[in-house]
Design a protein around this motif. Structure first.
Motif, PDB file in Angstrom:
ATOM      1  N   ALA A 111      -8.315   5.531  -5.365  1.00 36.16           N
ATOM      2  CA  ALA A 111      -7.210   6.370  -5.841  1.00 36.16           C
ATOM      3  C   ALA A 111      -7.711   7.270  -6.948  1.00 36.16           C
ATOM      4  O   ALA A 111      -8.620   6.906  -7.700  1.00 36.16           O
ATOM      5  CB  ALA A 111      -6.045   5.514  -6.345  1.00 36.16           C
ATOM      6  N   ALA A 112      -7.116   8.455  -7.032  1.00 37.29           N
ATOM      7  CA  ALA A 112      -7.378   9.406  -8.116  1.00 37.29           C
ATOM      8  C   ALA A 112      -6.056   9.694  -8.808  1.00 37.29           C
ATOM      9  O   ALA A 112      -5.083  10.100  -8.169  1.00 37.29           O
ATOM     10  CB  ALA A 112      -8.003  10.688  -7.576  1.00 37.29           C
ATOM     11  N   LEU A 128       0.822  -1.208   0.000  1.00 36.57           N
ATOM     12  CA  LEU A 128       0.000   0.000   0.000  1.00 36.57           C
ATOM     13  C   LEU A 128       0.853   1.254   0.000  1.00 36.57           C
ATOM     14  O   LEU A 128       0.471   2.266  -0.593  1.00 36.57           O
ATOM     15  CB  LEU A 128      -0.933  -0.010   1.214  1.00 36.57           C
ATOM     16  N   ILE A 129       2.011   1.178   0.647  1.00 32.45           N
ATOM     17  CA  ILE A 129       2.914   2.336   0.624  1.00 32.45           C
ATOM     18  C   ILE A 129       3.373   2.634  -0.796  1.00 32.45           C
ATOM     19  O   ILE A 129       3.386   3.785  -1.253  1.00 32.45           O
ATOM     20  CB  ILE A 129       4.119   2.089   1.545  1.00 32.45           C
ATOM     21  N   LEU A 189      -4.245   8.430  -2.805  1.00 24.97           N
ATOM     22  CA  LEU A 189      -4.740   7.065  -2.590  1.00 24.97           C
ATOM     23  C   LEU A 189      -5.076   6.900  -1.127  1.00 24.97           C
ATOM     24  O   LEU A 189      -4.311   7.331  -0.256  1.00 24.97           O
ATOM     25  CB  LEU A 189      -3.714   6.026  -3.029  1.00 24.97           C
ATOM     26  N   GLU A 190      -6.223   6.289  -0.874  1.00 26.76           N
ATOM     27  CA  GLU A 190      -6.613   5.992   0.497  1.00 26.76           C
ATOM     28  C   GLU A 190      -7.053   4.537   0.587  1.00 26.76           C
ATOM     29  O   GLU A 190      -7.687   4.004  -0.319  1.00 26.76           O
ATOM     30  CB  GLU A 190      -7.735   6.921   0.968  1.00 26.76           C
ATOM     31  N   ALA A 191      -6.686   3.889   1.680  1.00 24.22           N
ATOM     32  CA  ALA A 191      -7.037   2.481   1.926  1.00 24.22           C
ATOM     33  C   ALA A 191      -7.531   2.372   3.357  1.00 24.22           C
ATOM     34  O   ALA A 191      -6.819   2.757   4.288  1.00 24.22           O
ATOM     35  CB  ALA A 191      -5.829   1.579   1.691  1.00 24.22           C
ATOM     36  N   ARG A 250       2.916   5.781  -5.930  1.00 23.79           N
ATOM     37  CA  ARG A 250       2.594   5.879  -7.352  1.00 23.79           C
ATOM     38  C   ARG A 250       1.589   6.997  -7.608  1.00 23.79           C
ATOM     39  O   ARG A 250       1.750   7.809  -8.537  1.00 23.79           O
ATOM     40  CB  ARG A 250       2.026   4.552  -7.859  1.00 23.79           C
ATOM     41  N   ALA A 251       0.532   7.014  -6.807  1.00 22.82           N
ATOM     42  CA  ALA A 251      -0.504   8.026  -7.006  1.00 22.82           C
ATOM     43  C   ALA A 251       0.028   9.435  -6.750  1.00 22.82           C
ATOM     44  O   ALA A 251      -0.238  10.366  -7.516  1.00 22.82           O
ATOM     45  CB  ALA A 251      -1.696   7.731  -6.089  1.00 22.82           C
ATOM     46  N   GLU A 252       0.795   9.601  -5.685  1.00 26.05           N
ATOM     47  CA  GLU A 252       1.315  10.932  -5.359  1.00 26.05           C
ATOM     48  C   GLU A 252       2.336  11.401  -6.387  1.00 26.05           C
ATOM     49  O   GLU A 252       2.460  12.602  -6.645  1.00 26.05           O
ATOM     50  CB  GLU A 252       1.940  10.910  -3.966  1.00 26.05           C
TER      51      GLU A 252
END
Length: 393
Positions: free
Chosen positions: A378-379, A350-351, A364-366, A356-358
């Motif tokens: 994720a956006a 998840l990290i 990204l939220e989980a 990747r998203a940032e």
């Protein structure tokens, strides 16, 4: 820079004008106008240092020496040829002797002549030494700056060499260990498919073989990228497996990924038919891949829903993977039998997805859901103009 030069020129003229009050009672109107003009000439010393000095020499003949001394200092600072500097200093020395000439009614002694020579020499050599010292200091500062830039380039080259060596080491480890084991899995899956007696066993073996071959293909592509020493974000110009590692997998490969993940994985794609940037597609694929894998490991038997859509009002791809709670039979690999061992987990999945998203400027939220399941959202921004941000490979 322009303001600092204007301030320096104004300071030079003001310094030369300091001599006027000191000799106010000793000079006439002609000498006063001559000296004012001489002081104003110092403004253009950067462009014509030697002509400015020559034009200040008439004032030196009248005994007003501060402006000629400043001009001589500028000559020593701005002119590189030593012969020119020496000639200008000698000329100033000769002109500085003029005010010391004896009157017709005066009798010069040896001491008077020696004092005149020493004074004129100091008036010529002092500014020359100050200008030469300032020029040497400027050159030394330039050399030190160049040396610092050279050391910085050397440091970057050493760091790049260390990175290259580390990439080569990682490539060797990935090829020798991981690729070897995955190749054995693919071979064993092929043997199992040939000897299986039931359709379910043959289908399972076929799925294992397909996943192994796909993983081996991507692994070898990444090994090629590491071996080439190229940044994966710029390696798309290469052909073959390296290009595959950069351009894919993407959204087109998602159905095949989810198909081999099981019948309980549902795919909901509501994105327009457009070509998303490669990095956005690859990030979306990896997010879905990791989230579905986590669901299979930690919530066995749960229904998994994968949804893709475009965020309204902005150029961004929304990715959502959610699953319900696991079956009562257990979770993870232990659900498949008593002798099964839990699958290894690094804790960085998840990290890495969040990074990747940032890296693309998204988020990204989980988090767990109210029904006991888990959700990953994720956006991924994808602007239509320009090149998408680099990162997160």
């Amino acid at each position: 820079m322009k303001r600092s030069r204007l301030a320096a020129d104004a300071g030079t003229v003001a310094l030369a004008a300091v001599e006027i009050p000191a000799v106010w009672s000793l000079i006439g109107p002609v000498e006063l106008v001559l000296y004012i003009v001489t002081a104003l000439l110092l403004v253009v010393w950067r462009y014509w240092p030697v002509p400015v000095l020559l034009l200040t020499l008439p004032a030196a003949m009248t005994g007003l020496l501060l402006a000629p001394m400043i001009a001589m200092c500028h000559v020593a600072f701005g002119v590189r040829r030593r012969a020119v500097i020496g000639a200008c200093a000698g000329l100033l020395f000769a002109v500085a002797l003029v005010p010391w000439r004896p009157m017709q009614t005066e009798v010069w002694s040896y001491e008077d002549g020696l004092r005149a020579v020493i004074s004129s020499a100091l008036l010529a050599l002092g500014p020359t030494a100050v200008g030469a010292l300032a020029r040497t200091r400027r050159e030394l500062a330039g050399r030190l700056d160049e040396l610092m830039h050279s050391r910085e380039r050397e440091r970057k080259l050493l760091a790049r060499s260390a990175v290259t060596e580390e990439r080569a080491r990682l490539a060797r480890e990935m090829h020798d260990v991981v690729a070897h084991n995955i190749s054995l899995i693919a071979v064993q899956a092929g043997a199992l498919r040939s000897t299986a007696h039931t359709d379910a066993s043959r289908e399972t073996a076929s799925t294992i073989g397909e996943l192994s071959r796909r993983t081996l293909h991507e692994l070898r592509a990444m090994v090629s990228v590491l071996r080439s020493g190229e940044d994966p974000g710029r390696a798309g110009a290469h052909e073959g497996t390296v290009e595959m590692a950069v351009d894919g997998p993407g959204l087109a490969e998602l159905p095949a990924l989810l198909r081999v993940s099981g019948d309980h994985v549902r795919y909901e794609a509501a994105v327009p038919a457009r070509r998303w940037p490669k990095r956005v597609e690859q990030a979306a694929y990896r997010i879905v891949q990791e989230a579905v894998t986590n669901a299979l490991k930690h919530a066995t038997g749960a229904c998994v829903t994968v949804a893709l859509r475009e965020r309204a009002g902005s150029e961004a791809l929304l990715v959502e993977v959610r699953n319900g709670p696991g079956s009562a039979a257990g979770t993870g690999a232990a659900a498949y039998g008593e002798e099964s061992r839990p699958l290894p987990s690094s804790g960085f999945g998840l990290i890495g997805l969040r990074e990747r998203a940032e890296a693309l400027g998204g988020w990204l939220e989980a988090r767990p859901t109210a029904d006991g399941g888990f959700s990953v959202r994720a956006a991924l921004p994808a602007p239509t103009g320009g090149t998408p941000p680099v990162g997160g490979v």
